[in-house]
Design a protein around this motif. Structure first.
Motif, short mmCIF file in Angstrom:
data_model
loop_
_atom_site.label_atom_id
_atom_site.label_comp_id
_atom_site.label_asym_id
_atom_site.label_seq_id
_atom_site.Cartn_x
_atom_site.Cartn_y
_atom_site.Cartn_z
N ILE A 153 0.84 -1.20 0.00
CA ILE A 153 0.00 0.00 0.00
C ILE A 153 0.87 1.25 0.00
O ILE A 153 0.61 2.20 -0.74
N VAL A 154 1.91 1.25 0.81
CA VAL A 154 2.82 2.40 0.85
C VAL A 154 3.49 2.60 -0.51
O VAL A 154 3.60 3.73 -1.01
N ALA A 155 3.95 1.51 -1.13
CA ALA A 155 4.61 1.59 -2.44
C ALA A 155 3.65 2.17 -3.48
O ALA A 155 4.05 2.97 -4.34
N TYR A 156 2.37 1.77 -3.40
CA TYR A 156 1.38 2.28 -4.35
C TYR A 156 1.18 3.78 -4.16
O TYR A 156 1.09 4.54 -5.14
N MET A 157 1.12 4.24 -2.91
CA MET A 157 0.93 5.67 -2.64
C MET A 157 2.13 6.48 -3.13
O MET A 157 1.97 7.60 -3.62
N LYS A 197 -9.85 12.58 13.58
CA LYS A 197 -8.65 13.26 13.11
C LYS A 197 -8.96 14.74 12.96
O LYS A 197 -9.97 15.12 12.37
N LEU A 198 -8.10 15.57 13.51
CA LEU A 198 -8.29 17.01 13.47
C LEU A 198 -7.13 17.67 12.75
O LEU A 198 -5.98 17.29 12.94
N LYS A 199 -7.46 18.68 11.92
CA LYS A 199 -6.42 19.51 11.31
C LYS A 199 -6.26 20.78 12.15
O LYS A 199 -7.15 21.14 12.92
N ALA A 200 -5.15 21.44 11.94
CA ALA A 200 -4.78 22.55 12.82
C ALA A 200 -5.82 23.65 12.88
O ALA A 200 -6.02 24.27 13.92
N MET A 201 -6.51 23.92 11.77
CA MET A 201 -7.48 25.02 11.77
C MET A 201 -8.92 24.53 11.78
O MET A 201 -9.84 25.28 11.46
N ASP A 202 -9.12 23.28 12.16
CA ASP A 202 -10.48 22.77 12.30
C ASP A 202 -11.18 23.48 13.46
O ASP A 202 -10.54 23.95 14.41
N GLU A 203 -12.48 23.51 13.38
CA GLU A 203 -13.28 24.07 14.46
C GLU A 203 -14.24 23.02 15.02
O GLU A 203 -14.46 22.94 16.21
N PRO A 255 2.47 13.72 11.43
CA PRO A 255 3.07 14.81 10.66
C PRO A 255 2.58 14.80 9.21
O PRO A 255 1.97 13.83 8.75
N GLU A 256 2.88 15.87 8.49
CA GLU A 256 2.54 15.93 7.07
C GLU A 256 3.26 14.82 6.32
O GLU A 256 4.41 14.50 6.60
N GLY A 257 2.60 14.20 5.37
CA GLY A 257 3.21 13.12 4.60
C GLY A 257 2.15 12.32 3.88
O GLY A 257 1.11 12.86 3.49
N LEU A 258 2.40 11.03 3.73
CA LEU A 258 1.43 10.16 3.09
C LEU A 258 0.27 9.87 4.05
O LEU A 258 0.43 9.97 5.27
N LEU A 259 -0.87 9.50 3.48
CA LEU A 259 -2.00 9.08 4.31
C LEU A 259 -1.58 7.92 5.20
O LEU A 259 -0.72 7.11 4.83
N SER A 260 -2.19 7.83 6.36
CA SER A 260 -1.92 6.69 7.23
C SER A 260 -2.49 5.43 6.58
O SER A 260 -3.39 5.49 5.74
N LEU A 261 -1.97 4.29 6.98
CA LEU A 261 -2.44 3.02 6.43
C LEU A 261 -3.93 2.81 6.71
O LEU A 261 -4.66 2.27 5.88
N VAL A 262 -4.38 3.25 7.89
CA VAL A 262 -5.79 3.10 8.24
C VAL A 262 -6.68 3.86 7.26
O VAL A 262 -7.74 3.39 6.84
N GLU A 263 -6.24 5.06 6.85
CA GLU A 263 -7.01 5.86 5.91
C GLU A 263 -6.88 5.36 4.48
O GLU A 263 -7.84 5.36 3.71
N ALA A 264 -5.67 4.93 4.12
CA ALA A 264 -5.39 4.57 2.72
C ALA A 264 -5.93 3.20 2.34
O ALA A 264 -6.35 3.00 1.20
N ARG A 265 -5.91 2.26 3.27
CA ARG A 265 -6.25 0.88 2.92
C ARG A 265 -7.64 0.72 2.29
O ARG A 265 -7.78 0.01 1.28
N PRO A 266 -8.71 1.34 2.82
CA PRO A 266 -10.04 1.14 2.21
C PRO A 266 -10.09 1.50 0.73
O PRO A 266 -10.83 0.88 -0.04
N ALA A 267 -9.33 2.50 0.30
CA ALA A 267 -9.36 2.93 -1.10
C ALA A 267 -8.39 2.16 -1.98
O ALA A 267 -8.70 1.83 -3.13
#
Length: 696
Positions: A213-217, A503-509, A554-566
């Motif tokens: 999965i990582v190699a594909y991303m 999951k929260l981003k820095a400027m989420d409300e 940190p900023e980078g590739l999607l986590s495996l938990v997020e990426a795997r379903p797609a």
């Protein structure tokens, strides 16, 4: 005097001491606020260009005060998006050497109604007069700075319009492209095929590793990029009324309903308190015994609490209904009066004229012309009431035209007097003409409803002080325990449910079901907050929320938990395709079908634009191969839903056209939105540093 003398003697020392303290305070504040860091002076950077915090703050304040109903974080995000877009576009303008002249800037300024339609700047023909515009600011130098600010924005806008025009003019559809579009829609192919769908192999028989999965991303890192984020989980300990609190409120309202006997400390005797049933001054009684003051409004049945509307509306005068539960409160109601036709529903067609109150500036007809037009429409809708809706759509000069003139229900006195008198003075179905300060109204009375006046004692069901204290104590204990034990274990012990990780981003409300909780987001991104830290928050209308910081990503590739379903289904289908392909061998389609326990199917009159295979769905790759495969059996084709082997029967080519104008137009329409994707493309390739979370 001696004291003053001593103060003067030590004034220099005093000044030095105070100065040293102030300096220490300022230096400490500078280091603490990060002003010596690059981020301390700007809200961010776009390709190395700084966005100054002070300018940014002023713009955010302006957006917050603009009346658009934005929260502070929403205003920050709006301004940030604008500033990033402006920085990216300005850089593009500079690369192109794009400039604009005064004429272009004036044209942009004229688009604003306060300039283009301002009487100060119009000539006798009601046209914008540049000379009058210049003269106004020459004679009003105090407004010159305002004009400079507007010109700055207008210059940017004019450049963007020119830039947008350049992009649109660069998007050109050739005759060859139009011809290809025609052929993709019109050329047809017929073929036989054998398909083995991916679904014939169990997912459990094909394993996909994390590494795959990582190699594909990594093949398309931009597509699978993830912003810096924080993962949290939380439990809620609601500050809500207990059954005992509810029972106490119900007892109190029953006491008000039936009267009660209480001991009077002053007299040492029991006093009999009056009841709602026997109260002489009902208004005073309600105001003294209810959490909500007496309301004398007549209320239509449709506006009563739905669950209790029927019983409340059919009460006789003086009769009581309740106690009943409504919106978290116990209530008991007494019918005081009933009024026929208290609320009405009407539609209208407004014919405004120049000078009428709130008339749109685009309305130029005279009062006489409006009256004539109104009488003309009145005659039409009187003869054919069914035409009222369409006439309103086509002719009305107010916003109700979008609803066919329907104004909904309203009470007496809500509308302007003449309008009100016509509606409430005429029966349902009456159509007539009324003149008001807004113009001429063709009115259709569409409904009327009776209404009732109720006296209602309301007691809100709220947590008692004792209940609130218990919830607080439980929440504090949970927070303390969860800082030293496993969060899940503490929740289980307290019989609380841990909400799924967010999951929260820095400027989420927004924080899941808790709604807007910026305080939680800021805590999660605070540099002093560590993974596994736990903190209790008090949330309005919820109670106590205990939050655990589960992870810092940190900023980078999607986590495996997020990426795997797609990604996992894509990789599984590739492995399934290899297994299926190995079995799709044979000298004929029939032999291949037999080897795979399936049959030969036929596809008829398919095109590249309509490449839907029976039982499989959209398969353009398969249909495209059929157009060029000839009469031989094809090699296995990996499609969207399975692996296919085909044999083309025939290709039917559409007749050539002499011109392809219609297809050029069609492609141009499809490409019309391309210029709107420019900013997104520029952002993808830009280096953007975002420091908003340090300030907001």
């Amino acid at each position: 005097m001696a004291v003053l003398s001593k103060i003067r003697q030590r004034s220099l020392l005093l000044i030095l001491v105070i100065g040293f303290c102030l300096l220490a305070f300022i230096i400490g504040d500078i280091f603490q606020s990060g002003s010596f860091n690059q981020s301390g002076r700007n809200i961010g950077k776009v390709n190395g260009k700084e966005i100054a915090f002070e300018d940014f703050r002023i713009k955010v304040d302006a957006v917050e005060k603009s009346g658009q109903g934005m929260t502070a974080p929403q205003a920050v995000n709006r301004v940030w998006d604008q500033e990033v877009s402006i920085a990216l576009l300005t850089a593009e303008f500079e690369k192109l050497g794009l400039g604009v002249g005064e004429k272009q800037i004036i044209e942009v300024l004229k688009q604003s109604q306060d300039i283009g339609q301002n009487p100060e700047f119009l000539n006798d023909a009601k046209q914008f007069d540049l000379a009058k515009f210049r003269a106004f600011f020459k004679n009003n130098p105090q407004s010159a700075q305002l004009l400079k600010d507007r010109e700055k924005d207008a210059t940017l806008n004019a450049k963007y319009q020119a830039y947008n025009s350049l992009i649109k003019s660069a998007i050109y559809t050739t005759t060859s492209e139009a011809k290809l579009k025609y052929e993709m829609e019109s050329n047809k192919v017929n073929f036989d095929f054998v398909s083995v769908l991916y679904s014939t192999i169990k997912d459990s028989d094909v394993k996909i590793s994390d590494e795959e999965i990582v190699a594909y991303m990594k093949k398309d890192e931009k597509k699978y990029k993830a912003d810096e984020n924080r993962e949290i989980e939380f439990v809620t300990i609601e500050d809500k009324a207990s059954p005992e609190d509810e029972a106490e409120v119900k007892n109190a309202i029953n006491a008000a309903l039936n009267g009660s006997i209480v001991f009077n400390q002053a007299t040492g005797k029991n006093d009999t308190l009056p009841s709602f049933k026997t109260a002489i001054n009902v208004v005073e009684y309600v105001n003294n015994n209810s959490d909500s003051p007496y309301d004398s409004t007549f209320v239509a049945k449709k506006d009563l609490p739905a669950e209790h509307a029927e019983k409340l509306f059919t009460l006789g005068v003086g009769e009581i209904y309740g106690p009943y539960l409504n919106n978290g409160s116990y209530a008991v109601s007494k019918l005081l009066a009933r009024q026929a036709g208290a609320t009405a529903k009407a539609s209208h067609i407004l014919l405004a004229y120049k000078g009428a109150m709130r008339a749109n500036p685009s309305v130029t007809r005279t009062k006489e012309e409006a009256a004539a037009k109104a009488n003309e429409i009145l005659a039409q809708v009187t003869a054919n009431p069914g035409a009222f809706l369409m006439q309103a759509f086509q002719n009305s000069d107010d916003s109700s035209k979008q609803q066919g003139g329907d104004l909904g229900y309203f009470s007496k006195g809500q509308m302007t007097p003449k309008f009100n008198d016509f509606v409430f003075g005429n029966p349902i179905g009456k159509i007539g003409l009324v003149e008001t300060e807004f113009g001429y109204h063709i009115i259709n009375v569409t409904d009327k409803q009776d209404a009732v006046r109720l006296a209602t004692i309301v007691r809100k069901v709220q947590p008692s002080e004792s209940t609130t204290d218990k919830a607080y104590t439980k929440a504090v204990k949970f927070e303390m325990d969860a800082n030293s034990k496993a969060f899940d274990a503490v929740a289980k012990e307290a019989k609380l449910t841990v909400n799924p990780a967010l999951k929260l981003k820095a400027m989420d409300e927004s924080v899941g079901s808790l709604g807007n909780q910026r305080q939680i987001v800021k805590w999660a991104f605070d540099s002093k907050t560590n993974v596994d830290d736990v903190k209790r928050f008090e949330v309005l209308n919820v109670g106590n929320v205990i939050v655990k910081l589960k992870a810092k990503n940190p900023e980078g590739l999607l986590s495996l938990v997020e990426a795997r379903p797609a990604i996992e289904p894509i990789l599984k289908n590739k492995k399934k395709a290899a297994l299926i392909t190995a079995k799709m061998k044979g000298s004929s389609l029939e032999a291949i079908a037999k080897a795979n326990a399936t049959g030969v199917q036929t596809a008829t009159d398919l095109t590249l634009e309509n490449a839907v295979l029976p039982g499989a769905g959209q398969e353009q790759k398969v249909v495209g191969t059929a157009f060029v495969a000839g009469s031989k059996i094809s090699a296995p084709i990996e499609g969207n839903s399975g692996v296919y082997v085909i044999k083309t029967k025939n290709v039917i080519k559409a007749p050539a056209l002499t011109v392809y104008t219609d297809y050029v137009t069609k492609l141009n329409q499809q490409n019309a939105q391309a210029s709107g994707r420019v900013i997104g493309a520029l952002k993808t390739d830009a280096k953007i540093e975002d420091n908003r979370q340090l300030f907001y």
